[in-house]
Design an enzyme around this catalytic site. Structure first.
Site, mmCIF file in Angstrom:
data_model
loop_
_atom_site.group_PDB
_atom_site.id
_atom_site.type_symbol
_atom_site.label_atom_id
_atom_site.label_comp_id
_atom_site.label_asym_id
_atom_site.label_seq_id
_atom_site.Cartn_x
_atom_site.Cartn_y
_atom_site.Cartn_z
ATOM 1 C CB THR A 121 1.700 90.191 30.116
ATOM 2 O OG1 THR A 121 3.174 90.050 29.676
ATOM 3 C CG2 THR A 121 1.478 88.780 30.669
ATOM 4 C CG PHE A 147 9.552 86.623 25.567
ATOM 5 C CD1 PHE A 147 8.872 85.822 26.505
ATOM 6 C CD2 PHE A 147 9.355 86.392 24.264
ATOM 7 C CE1 PHE A 147 7.812 84.858 26.049
ATOM 8 C CE2 PHE A 147 8.262 85.547 23.834
ATOM 9 C CZ PHE A 147 7.375 84.906 24.575
ATOM 10 C CB CYS A 261 7.031 90.949 34.558
ATOM 11 S SG CYS A 261 7.130 92.250 33.231
ATOM 12 N NE ARG A 331 6.940 98.567 37.024
ATOM 13 C CZ ARG A 331 6.922 98.259 35.692
ATOM 14 N NH1 ARG A 331 5.660 98.192 35.320
ATOM 15 N NH2 ARG A 331 7.947 97.884 35.187
#
Length: 433
Positions: A121, A147, A261, A331
């Site tokens: 990304t 995705f 993300c 994360r």
């Protein structure tokens, strides 16, 4: 086909194993020797359901191998770039160090006609810059965003819900044919395929994540209103979710989103839009981020209030450390953040997660971790559920009450039946309920 996958973290390891399981000959390459040694021995460096099985099978077939030597990519027809793009330490934008390094290291080993395919990304504009860098080698560039959902990554790779190819319009037919060959199984199964330019392909992933983040923060904003007015945000979500224009998915109020993300992607998107002089177009994403972070503090406030503001030395069981179930990823995890905040206020926090404790301990060794769910619950004066693992969702309120010192529960994911817990003698606090 012969494929190389540069970067064997979460995205790359899954992609390499999945492509090999589909019949391709794949070499996974990473500079981390320990990670490569683990993967080469059939072990995974992170928890992902289904990955150990396809990894072991692919290695045994001889179609999958791992190495730290970038020269091993020389024979591949297609090279996937699957390295991380974390948030920069000094700003909100994406750190492209690993993307740039992987492409630079690959340049001497590219053959004319080979295809480099970005899956990471990245900010819009990155692909064209890299395409210009690659062009002198005679290789070409495509962008094929991923995705993946953690917990479903293997299925999402083998059976994607869509394929997006960002290609150079001068070679779009040729590059599309190559990618169709890579994804022949998914194409044959009728997976929708969108062929577009670089910029659109780069924007697809960040736009999708921004929309999902906005939807989650919207329902959490409604939870704040519900808490003030006495409404039930879960019933509210059910009611508006019947509208096909809205839909029910991602309308679950709770402690908010996290992971590797959504948080960093919406921040990087905002930063890139400002660089492009279009910061006002995505200014709302700053509010989305603020709402999300605010929900973490709300859980902390509920815990503090449960002790009449005197939380020091009171025992709190925090159930969940990963940002979502079926993952060990901590994360930007709301669950781990809440545990850290409560500990910082002087609470005696004992935290448990079935998979994420090793990662949590590396980041926050100061926390106290339980070996079992029973150890976490025993003697707790307040229980806080922050990750909706099945074993937490399925807790029996009557039996659980026998283990704690005080039957108070904060359902940070609205995963429990409030009536059942109330009837079992618990003081129940949900999110907007």
């Amino acid at each position: 086909m012969k494929l190389s996958v540069i970067g064997c973290g979460y995205l790359g390891a899954v992609h390499a194993a999945a492509m090999a399981s589909l019949g391709h000959e794949v070499v996974g390459i990473d500079v981390d020797e320990a990670k490569i040694a683990l993967l080469a021995s059939g072990q995974t460096p992170f928890f992902e359901p289904g990955l150990p099985e396809i990894l072991t099978t692919a290695l045994a077939s001889g179609r999958l191998s791992f190495t730290t030597d970038i020269a091993a990519a020389a024979d591949a027809e297609v090279h996937f770039i699957a390295v991380g793009t974390p948030q920069r330490k000094d700003a909100a934008g994406a750190d492209l160090t690993y993307v740039d390094a992987s492409v630079t290291s690959l340049l001497p080993h590219l053959a004319p006609g080979s295809l480099v395919v970005g899956k990471s990304t990245v900010p819009v504009g990155t692909a064209q810059r890299l395409a210009d860098l690659i062009a002198p080698t005679g290789a070409r560039l495509a962008w094929n965003p991923e995705f993946l959902r953690e917990g479903f990554a293997v299925k999402d790779t083998v059976e994607p819900d869509r394929l997006v190819y960002g290609v150079d319009p001068r070679t779009d037919t040729e590059d599309t044919a190559v990618l169709d060959a890579v994804y022949a199984t998914a194409i044959a199964a009728g997976t929708p395929r969108i062929v577009t330019g670089y910029a659109t392909a780069e924007l697809v992933k960040v736009a999708a994540n921004s929309f999902l983040a906005t939807k989650i923060s919207f329902i959490n904003a409604m939870a704040e209103i519900a808490e003030t007015t006495g409404a039930d945000v879960t019933q509210l979500a059910d009611a508006i979710g019947y509208d096909n224009r809205i839909g029910r998915r991602f309308l679950n109020a709770g402690v908010g989103f996290g992971g590797g993300c959504l948080p960093k992607d919406i921040r990087a998107f905002t930063a890139r839009a400002e660089e492009l002089g279009r910061g006002e177009s995505v200014a709302f994403l700053k509010h989305v981020d603020e709402i999300n972070l605010r929900r973490r503090q709300h859980v902390v406030d509920l815990a503090v209030n449960s002790f009449d503001d005197h939380i020091h030395d009171h025992r709190i069981a925090v159930l969940g450390l990963a940002f979502k179930p079926d993952s060990d990823d901590t994360r930007d995890s709301p669950a781990l953040d809440v545990a850290v905040r409560l500990t910082g206020l002087g609470a005696d926090v004992i935290a448990y997660d079935p998979e994420a404790i090793p990662n949590a301990r590396r980041a926050h060794p100061q926390l106290h971790y339980a070996d079992t769910l029973d150890d976490a619950l025993t003697g707790a004066e307040t229980v806080v559920i922050l990750t909706e693992w099945a074993q937490f969702r399925n807790l029996d309120p009557t039996e659980t009450a026998t283990r704690v010192a005080r039957p108070v529960i904060i359902d940070g994911r609205n995963t429990l039946d409030p009536t059942a817990w109330h009837n079992a003698g618990w003081t129940y606090h949900g999110m907007g309920r």
